[in-house]
Design an enzyme around this catalytic site. Structure first.
Site, short mmCIF file in Angstrom:
data_model
loop_
_atom_site.label_atom_id
_atom_site.label_comp_id
_atom_site.label_asym_id
_atom_site.label_seq_id
_atom_site.Cartn_x
_atom_site.Cartn_y
_atom_site.Cartn_z
N ASP A 30 0.86 -1.25 -0.08
CA ASP A 30 0.01 -0.02 0.02
C ASP A 30 1.02 1.15 -0.03
OD1 ASP A 30 -1.89 1.79 0.11
OD2 ASP A 30 -2.98 0.91 1.93
N ASP A 124 -2.85 2.23 -6.21
CA ASP A 124 -1.68 2.42 -5.01
C ASP A 124 -1.80 1.28 -3.96
OD1 ASP A 124 -4.18 2.94 -3.99
OD2 ASP A 124 -3.23 4.28 -2.39
N GLU A 125 -2.54 0.02 -4.31
CA GLU A 125 -2.80 -1.10 -3.56
C GLU A 125 -2.71 -2.36 -4.50
OE1 GLU A 125 -5.87 -2.47 -0.10
OE2 GLU A 125 -5.89 -0.47 -1.12
#
Length: 506
Positions: A30, A124-125
């Site tokens: 993350d 983003d993960e």
């Protein structure tokens, strides 16, 4: 939290005769305060200062806040008006989807060097199955030597990954590693910011037990309150209950699933290249829209954005969906399913327009959206002719039952990142500037937007109003730049593509 840690590492390590350890092979990455971090990396004058990214209108919400802003209590999903009250000196920026996607592509490529099984959850993960990668055999061998060896190897791989991402993007990432998706996600949350946490094998219930029930997937505020009334406040409380109790409380599917998760039983696998089920865009307006002509114009703009997103993904779609949230917060969707997939903006716009005409908007519209589902990898070139163009008005009948294309949990919903800013998707369309010379309306400049000037070079918009726009001229690799002001219609000031981020030296 910086560096790495191993949860439960104070317990005695197994001796040479111990059974082989299981491999904590699922990694969850993350990126830290991703949107805000990208903005700080791209804008030297914002480094170390509070930054808030999101919709900037009166109804906007926060997409991401930098850690400097979080110290003032600002967090994602907060109303932007409240964020401004808590941290009035922050830089409030609209989102730059293309910039975030550029950085995301670098991060995802880096993950795929580690394993072919990478499951992006958002820009983003992502989850990664380390066991399927180039180090899979070595991890299995380390597990044969016991927990200490396998945890040490997993830590080394994860730290190398974090270092690679920082070297390539200049940004930090938090990483969690465990034997299941649930535990890996919890580990990365514990690692934030800029840290690493590994949950050793066999400790699942020990880690889960003290956590609040909201830590489990599928437990929202309503379910948590239902469990609280039954005296179940922690994951350990839930795990101790017979499955039948949870089934009676929550129903068969939810009760069974929650009981398994509370006991650390999570059989979900990392699935690479999960297909998007839909693509959608939507705008929430600063003030309710009543004028039908304005609504049609907004709908056409949304249709163009949606088709552009569809084409970027190399897809086409059969079902066109229009979403309308009225002044009283009642949300309606209408859909048409076409005889063949399309990526033709004329078709999408025409069908969306007809769907909107079937909705009563006389009281005002708070939110408007366009989505496309039923995705495919090919198009029907003459679909517009097959549907009937504006001349004959033919079109499929609206079924009125279609769901919103960007339902939560679908890749389409998560991909609509510039819904947090962009063209005003969450915060509204923003004020339209007026030319000082003619008084005519001109396109709005958005705070944070990339621009270019032939004399001063690249820069970004700090703000605009009363016919003027203020720009700070700087690059990711420059010192903080100077601020200059222009007329909103200055022909020398043009929108620009994001500059690539420059990782720190060394």
């Amino acid at each position: 939290m910086e560096g790495s840690s191993v949860a439960g590492s104070e317990r005695p390590r197994p001796g040479p005769e111990a059974a082989p350890a299981a491999v904590p092979g699922i990694l969850h990455l993350d990126m830290d305060a991703f949107f805000a971090a990208v903005e700080q990396a791209a804008k030297p004058s914002l480094r170390g200062k509070p930054v808030v990214v999101g919709g900037l209108g009166p109804r906007g919400v926060v997409a991401t806040a930098s850690y400097e802003a979080r110290r003032f209590g600002v967090h994602s999903a907060m109303a932007m008006a409240q964020a401004r009250r808590l941290c009035p000196n922050a830089a409030f920026l609209s989102g730059r989807f293309h910039a975030y996607r550029q950085v995301s592509e670098v991060v995802m490529r880096t993950l795929r060097e580690l394993s072919p099984l990478v499951e992006p959850v958002s820009l983003d993960e992502a989850f990664v199955d380390l066991r399927a990668g180039v180090h899979g055999a070595a991890l299995a061998e380390a597990a044969e030597r016991g927990e200490r060896a396998v945890v040490a190897m997993v830590e080394a791989l994860a730290e190398d990954l974090r270092a690679d991402i920082r070297a390539r993007t200049g940004l930090t990432a938090s990483v969690g590693v465990a034997g299941t998706k649930l535990l890996a996600k919890l580990a990365s949350e514990r690692a934030k910011p800029d840290g690493l946490v590994v949950f050793p094998p066999g400790r699942d219930r020990e880690v889960l037990a003290p956590l609040p029930v909201r830590a489990l997937w599928g437990v929202g505020p309503a379910t948590a309150e239902h469990l609280r009334r039954a005296g179940l406040k922690t994951v350990g409380d839930v795990a101790e209950q017979p499955e039948g109790v949870l089934v009676r409380l929550l129903g068969q599917a939810h009760g069974h699933g929650l009981h398994a998760l509370a006991r650390g039983e999570d059989a979900r696998q990392v699935v690479a290249e999960r297909d998007a089920k839909s693509i959608s865009v939507e705008d929430t307006f600063d003030t309710d829209l009543v004028d039908r002509q304005r609504l049609r114009a907004e709908l056409e703009r949304l249709a163009r954005r949606c088709v552009a997103r569809l084409r970027e993904a190399g897809r086409s779609g059969r079902t066109i969906v229009v979403k309308v949230r009225r002044h009283d917060f009642a949300t309606l969707t209408r859909s048409d399913t076409l005889p063949a997939p399309t990526d033709d903006v004329r078709v999408v716009t025409e069908v969306a327009r007809r769907l909107l005409e079937a909705v009563d908007t006389s009281g005002g519209v708070r939110l408007l959206g366009v989505g496309i589902s039923g995705l495919a990898d090919f198009t029907q070139e003459d679909l517009f002719v097959a549907l009937g163009g504006p001349e004959d008005g033919a079109a499929p009948a609206a079924d009125g039952t279609g769901g919103w294309a960007g339902e939560p949990g679908t890749a389409g919903a998560r991909a609509d990142v510039d819904g947090a800013g962009g063209d005003g998707a969450v915060g509204g369309v923003g004020p339209v500037g007026a030319s000082p010379a003619t008084g005519a309306a001109v396109a709005p400049w958005r705070p944070g937007q990339d621009v270019h000037h032939p004399e001063y070079g690249p820069g970004w918009v700090q703000g605009s109003g009363v016919g003027r726009v203020t720009v700070r001229f700087e690059r990711p690799d420059s010192p903080p730049g100077r601020v200059r002001t222009f007329a909103v219609d200055d022909p020398d000031l043009t929108p620009a593509d994001p500059l690539p981020l420059v990782p720190p030296a060394g």
